[in-house]
Enzyme design. Structure first.
Site, PDB file in Angstrom:
ATOM      1  N   ARG A   1     -15.504  -4.839   2.145  1.00  0.00           N
ATOM      2  CA  ARG A   1     -14.615  -4.391   3.231  1.00  0.00           C
ATOM      3  C   ARG A   1     -13.798  -3.164   2.772  1.00  0.00           C
ATOM      4  O   ARG A   1     -13.281  -3.106   1.659  1.00  0.00           O
ATOM      5  CB  ARG A   1     -13.679  -5.534   3.627  1.00  0.00           C
ATOM      6  CG  ARG A   1     -12.688  -5.187   4.734  1.00  0.00           C
ATOM      7  CD  ARG A   1     -11.337  -4.762   4.209  1.00  0.00           C
ATOM      8  NE  ARG A   1     -10.365  -4.559   5.287  1.00  0.00           N
ATOM      9  CZ  ARG A   1      -9.183  -3.971   5.108  1.00  0.00           C
ATOM     10  NH1 ARG A   1      -8.842  -3.526   3.927  1.00  0.00           N
ATOM     11  NH2 ARG A   1      -8.359  -3.814   6.109  1.00  0.00           N
TER      12      ARG A   1
ATOM     13  N   THR B   1       0.478   1.910   6.760  1.00  0.00           N
ATOM     14  CA  THR B   1       0.292   0.674   5.995  1.00  0.00           C
ATOM     15  C   THR B   1       0.132  -0.461   7.004  1.00  0.00           C
ATOM     16  O   THR B   1       0.530  -0.329   8.157  1.00  0.00           O
ATOM     17  CB  THR B   1       1.477   0.424   5.030  1.00  0.00           C
ATOM     18  OG1 THR B   1       1.241  -0.775   4.289  1.00  0.00           O
ATOM     19  CG2 THR B   1       2.792   0.298   5.750  1.00  0.00           C
ATOM     20  N   GLY B   2      -0.472  -1.559   6.567  1.00  0.00           N
ATOM     21  CA  GLY B   2      -0.671  -2.683   7.480  1.00  0.00           C
ATOM     22  C   GLY B   2      -2.141  -2.990   7.680  1.00  0.00           C
ATOM     23  O   GLY B   2      -2.971  -2.637   6.842  1.00  0.00           O
TER      24      GLY B   2
ATOM     25  N   THR C   1       0.888  -1.173   0.000  1.00  0.00           N
ATOM     26  CA  THR C   1       0.000   0.000   0.000  1.00  0.00           C
ATOM     27  C   THR C   1       0.911   1.204   0.000  1.00  0.00           C
ATOM     28  O   THR C   1       1.872   1.254   0.770  1.00  0.00           O
ATOM     29  CB  THR C   1      -0.854   0.033   1.280  1.00  0.00           C
ATOM     30  OG1 THR C   1      -1.896  -0.922   1.149  1.00  0.00           O
ATOM     31  CG2 THR C   1      -1.479   1.404   1.519  1.00  0.00           C
TER      32      THR C   1
ATOM     33  N   THR D   1      -4.631   1.985  -2.204  1.00  0.00           N
ATOM     34  CA  THR D   1      -4.465   0.549  -1.955  1.00  0.00           C
ATOM     35  C   THR D   1      -5.572  -0.263  -2.619  1.00  0.00           C
ATOM     36  O   THR D   1      -6.647   0.268  -2.918  1.00  0.00           O
ATOM     37  CB  THR D   1      -4.519   0.280  -0.431  1.00  0.00           C
ATOM     38  OG1 THR D   1      -4.121  -1.071  -0.173  1.00  0.00           O
ATOM     39  CG2 THR D   1      -5.904   0.484   0.142  1.00  0.00           C
TER      40      THR D   1
HETATM   41  C1  SD4 Z   1      -5.830  -1.930   4.374  1.00  0.00           C
HETATM   42  N1  SD4 Z   1      -3.915  -0.712   5.117  1.00  0.00           N
HETATM   43  O1  SD4 Z   1      -6.668  -1.995   3.485  1.00  0.00           O
HETATM   44  C2  SD4 Z   1      -4.440  -1.452   4.008  1.00  0.00           C
HETATM   45  C3  SD4 Z   1      -3.636  -2.666   3.660  1.00  0.00           C
HETATM   46  C4  SD4 Z   1      -2.214  -2.393   3.408  1.00  0.00           C
HETATM   47  O2  SD4 Z   1      -0.369  -2.883   2.122  1.00  0.00           O
HETATM   48  O3  SD4 Z   1      -1.577  -1.568   4.018  1.00  0.00           O
HETATM   49  N2  SD4 Z   1      -1.651  -3.098   2.470  1.00  0.00           N
HETATM   50  O4  SD4 Z   1      -6.063  -2.289   5.524  1.00  0.00           O
END
Ligand code: SD4
Length: 327
Positions: free
Chosen positions: A215, A238-239, A187, A205
């Site tokens: 979602r 990110t995460g 992301t 993302t």
């Molecule tokens: C999410 N934060 O949709 C994003 C996912 C992500 O690298 O960081 N992907 O929850």
């Protein structure tokens, strides 16, 4: 009509150290001179996104705005089919639909976002249109897609053969087990300061791979995946988005910087807040990056392995963020 025109530019009046000289430079066209030597353009982005930060730096170096820099920077990742967490080529939800989330925020605290957007390669540019050409902040789903077509965006299939094949493979077990720094990789959140000292940010993302249809994570949520206050700085995440949303992570980090923390200290505090709300459970990844008005940067994460790119006058650096769990 552009909503931004109606909003007062509070940043110039509050950023005392820059004000007089900057106002002079704002009035010149095309290439504003950097009268105040304290202002150094800089761009920072999650993960090792060399092409994206290169693009953003080109914009800044040609006296472009931070807003143009972050938009054009993250568009590189959106168009890159090898990045399976952003834009075209993104991994689909569990029904095989690629759905994109993005948001953008400018120096005047204007913001725009799109959620659950299908069939459009550049959600960040649609988010910018929402910000600049509607009275709204967020558009979701079919409404966002129709809005994009009205604004001239083209319909495109976002599911590549590679992502489709992996999804079909996943369907054999349908086990949803996000893997740290693999499934959640890439992301892109980007923050920039331009030659006028103004800050902007963008985040885009395809979200969690094989998520439940519908979602939406943190990335298009202003305050969670991204926040900018031109008087203070900016932060992006990110995460695992659910964790960032419930602590309003990026807003928290900017507020901590407002209270005097460095970007590094603020990112560490943001990560620790998430850990404390999870009873010290550490089996997921969160990474934050931040920048303050002085151009200082920071990054921190839970698990080792999160990197971020900084491009400034000093050149290009790929930094490995320190982590709560040491490697
Ligand atoms: C999410 N934060 O949709 C994003 C996912 C992500 O690298 O960081 N992907 O929850």
């Amino acid at each position: 009509m552009k909503r931004r025109k109606f909003l007062k530019n509070s940043s110039l009046s509050t950023a005392g150290i820059f004000s007089a000289s900057l106002l002079a430079s704002c009035e010149t066209d095309k290439k504003p001179q950097v009268v105040n030597k304290m202002i150094k353009p800089i761009v920072i982005a999650t993960w090792d996104v060399l092409n994206a930060t290169n693009k953003a730096w080109q914009v800044l170096n040609n006296a472009g705005t931070a807003l143009d820099a972050v938009e054009q920077g993250v568009m590189i990742e959106e168009a890159d089919i090898n990045n399976q967490s952003v834009g075209k080529g993104g991994r689909p939800d569990r029904d095989g639909n690629v759905t994109l989330d993005a948001c953008i925020m400018d120096k005047d605290s204007n913001c725009g976002a799109v959620l659950y957007l299908k069939n459009i390669v550049h959600p960040i540019s649609v988010a910018r249109k929402v910000m600049e050409e509607t009275p709204h902040v967020m558009l979701a789903g079919k409404g966002a897609e129709l809005f994009a077509y009205q604004k001239g965006f083209k319909k495109e299939n976002l599911l590549t053969e590679k992502s489709k094949a992996e999804w079909l493979e996943w369907k054999k077990t349908s086990k949803y087990q996000p893997v740290i720094n693999i499934e959640n990789h890439d992301t892109i959140g980007m923050l920039a300061i331009d030659s006028k000292g103004d800050i902007a940010g963008a985040c885009t993302t395809s979200g969690m791979a094989y998520k439940i249809g519908g979602r939406v994570g943190d990335s298009p949520i202003i305050g969670a995946g991204l926040f900018v206050d031109n008087e203070v700085g900016g932060a992006t995440a990110t995460g695992v988005g659910e964790e960032v949303v419930r602590t309003v992570g990026s807003f928290l980090i900017v507020e901590l910087m407002r209270q005097g923390k460095t970007p590094q200290e603020a990112c560490e505090e943001g990560v620790k807040r998430i850990i404390s709300k999870n009873n010290e459970k550490l089996d997921f990844q969160i990474g934050f990056i931040a920048i303050n008005k002085k151009g200082e940067t920071g990054g921190y994460c839970i698990q080792p392995g999160f990197t971020y790119r900084v491009y400034s006058e000093q050149g290009h650096i790929n930094k490995t963020a320190s982590s709560y769990i040491s490697s």
